[in-house]
Design a protein around this motif. Sequence first.
Motif, PDB file in Angstrom:
ATOM      1  N   ASN A 148       0.821  -1.205   0.000  1.00 58.30           N
ATOM      2  CA  ASN A 148       0.000   0.000   0.000  1.00 58.30           C
ATOM      3  C   ASN A 148       0.857   1.258   0.000  1.00 58.30           C
ATOM      4  O   ASN A 148       0.515   2.258  -0.659  1.00 58.30           O
ATOM      5  CB  ASN A 148      -0.943   0.001   1.203  1.00 58.30           C
ATOM      6  CG  ASN A 148      -2.030  -1.048   1.092  1.00 58.30           C
ATOM      7  OD1 ASN A 148      -2.363  -1.505  -0.002  1.00 58.30           O
ATOM      8  ND2 ASN A 148      -2.591  -1.458   2.224  1.00 58.30           N
ATOM      9  N   PRO A 156      -6.342  -0.688  -2.198  1.00 56.13           N
ATOM     10  CA  PRO A 156      -5.490  -0.997  -1.039  1.00 56.13           C
ATOM     11  C   PRO A 156      -5.630  -2.459  -0.621  1.00 56.13           C
ATOM     12  O   PRO A 156      -6.731  -3.013  -0.594  1.00 56.13           O
ATOM     13  CB  PRO A 156      -6.016  -0.048   0.044  1.00 56.13           C
ATOM     14  CG  PRO A 156      -6.598   1.100  -0.717  1.00 56.13           C
ATOM     15  CD  PRO A 156      -7.195   0.491  -1.947  1.00 56.13           C
ATOM     16  N   THR A 213       0.803   4.173  -3.041  1.00 53.68           N
ATOM     17  CA  THR A 213       0.589   5.618  -2.862  1.00 53.68           C
ATOM     18  C   THR A 213       1.591   6.435  -3.655  1.00 53.68           C
ATOM     19  O   THR A 213       1.330   7.603  -3.981  1.00 53.68           O
ATOM     20  CB  THR A 213       0.690   6.017  -1.372  1.00 53.68           C
ATOM     21  OG1 THR A 213       2.004   5.708  -0.887  1.00 53.68           O
ATOM     22  CG2 THR A 213      -0.349   5.289  -0.538  1.00 53.68           C
ATOM     23  N   GLN A 214       2.746   5.837  -3.992  1.00 50.46           N
ATOM     24  CA  GLN A 214       3.761   6.561  -4.750  1.00 50.46           C
ATOM     25  C   GLN A 214       3.877   6.090  -6.200  1.00 50.46           C
ATOM     26  O   GLN A 214       4.656   6.639  -6.970  1.00 50.46           O
ATOM     27  CB  GLN A 214       5.120   6.441  -4.053  1.00 50.46           C
ATOM     28  CG  GLN A 214       5.124   7.047  -2.654  1.00 50.46           C
ATOM     29  CD  GLN A 214       6.526   7.330  -2.149  1.00 50.46           C
ATOM     30  OE1 GLN A 214       7.433   7.663  -2.911  1.00 50.46           O
ATOM     31  NE2 GLN A 214       6.711   7.196  -0.840  1.00 50.46           N
TER      32      GLN A 214
END
Length: 387
Positions: A129, A218, A133-134
């Motif tokens: 996760n 996620p 996010t990146q």
Amino acid sequence: MMIDGSVSVTAIEWLFWLSVFGVVYPYLGYPVLLWLLGYFFGRYGQSEGGRTPFYPSVSMIIPVCNEEKRIESKIANTKSLRYPIEQLQVLFVSDGSTDRTVELIRKQASGVITLVELSVRGGKASALNAGLTQAKHDIVVFSDASIALEPDALCHIVQGFRDPVIGCISGEDKIAESGGEAWYGRYELLIRRLESKVHSIVGASGSFYAQRRALCAPFTEGLAPDFLSVLRTVEQGFRAISEPAAVGMMTSVKDSKQEFDRKVRTLIRGMTALFAYGRVLNPVRFGVFAIEMLSHKVLRWTVPFFLVTALFSSVLLMDLPWFLFFSTIQIAFYSTALVAFSGWDVVRQSLPGKIALYFSMVNAAILVAWIKYAIGVRQELWTPSQR
């Protein structure tokens, strides 16, 4: 209602043959069914050769935890991949590593390689996760430190995304050795290829697979990520396939107990994911994929119970010639597995010994996983296998 001896014998015979079917169908009948469905109704599965090169933008996420012994090799392997550098982002996510893993990654974190450091260990889902996010590109490739990808593996694994209905693509992790894990792995790869031609694979290679970023949600700790990705892909109306040209090499787990424990952990995570997404077993909604899931996962996970029933029912009928034969074969098979497990090299290194040991160990692991799952055990923290 009176039940005489002949009726009892007949009932036990039926129980034996039902158990045989319960063992044979998931391992042999299901592949035959897939082949027939693929032959008559097969669809496009793997990428076609001879086309103009296709290089979608890729974010590669590699979760690691205390991998100082092999992280430099993984970094070197990643740098050796032949893929346009301007289309690639590589994220090494350290999940609370306490050894020199972070230090070694930081030394080489330049260009496309970025270090994402989590100070507290949260598990594989947490690491993935953090990588998501990146991740900034259209395709996300998930890989582990345990696999060495062939130079063109990254290029091959993305080719299937030319087809807009393909949402997830699994690479093929191969084991060079000839042990039981290697043989079982080759069998699983064959199943995936057959499933790809029919509809979708039911589980991707956890060490190397790709998914469209738009389909990535996620991850939940305790649910097998590779299995979860396939379930979510199919649930959203896309297909998940295997790509034979996208190859990575692994070594087998040398310690039998470690391999057994790894399988139990993986099975518990798989069972948890399937129970959370039990709706995929609905053939009205998911069609042939529901049949694949029932055959490859659910019925495969019932095999240990059928094995035990087949053994005991045949022993009860040993006074009948055929059942004396069946009993002898089963007892000899499990005895071979026990002798191989005890470490007798002559048996352990033989093909019958490898097959008997690994098959018995796999099904014993399934049985233990069911017991643990039934009493509430969940695999909440990721432990990388040491190969």
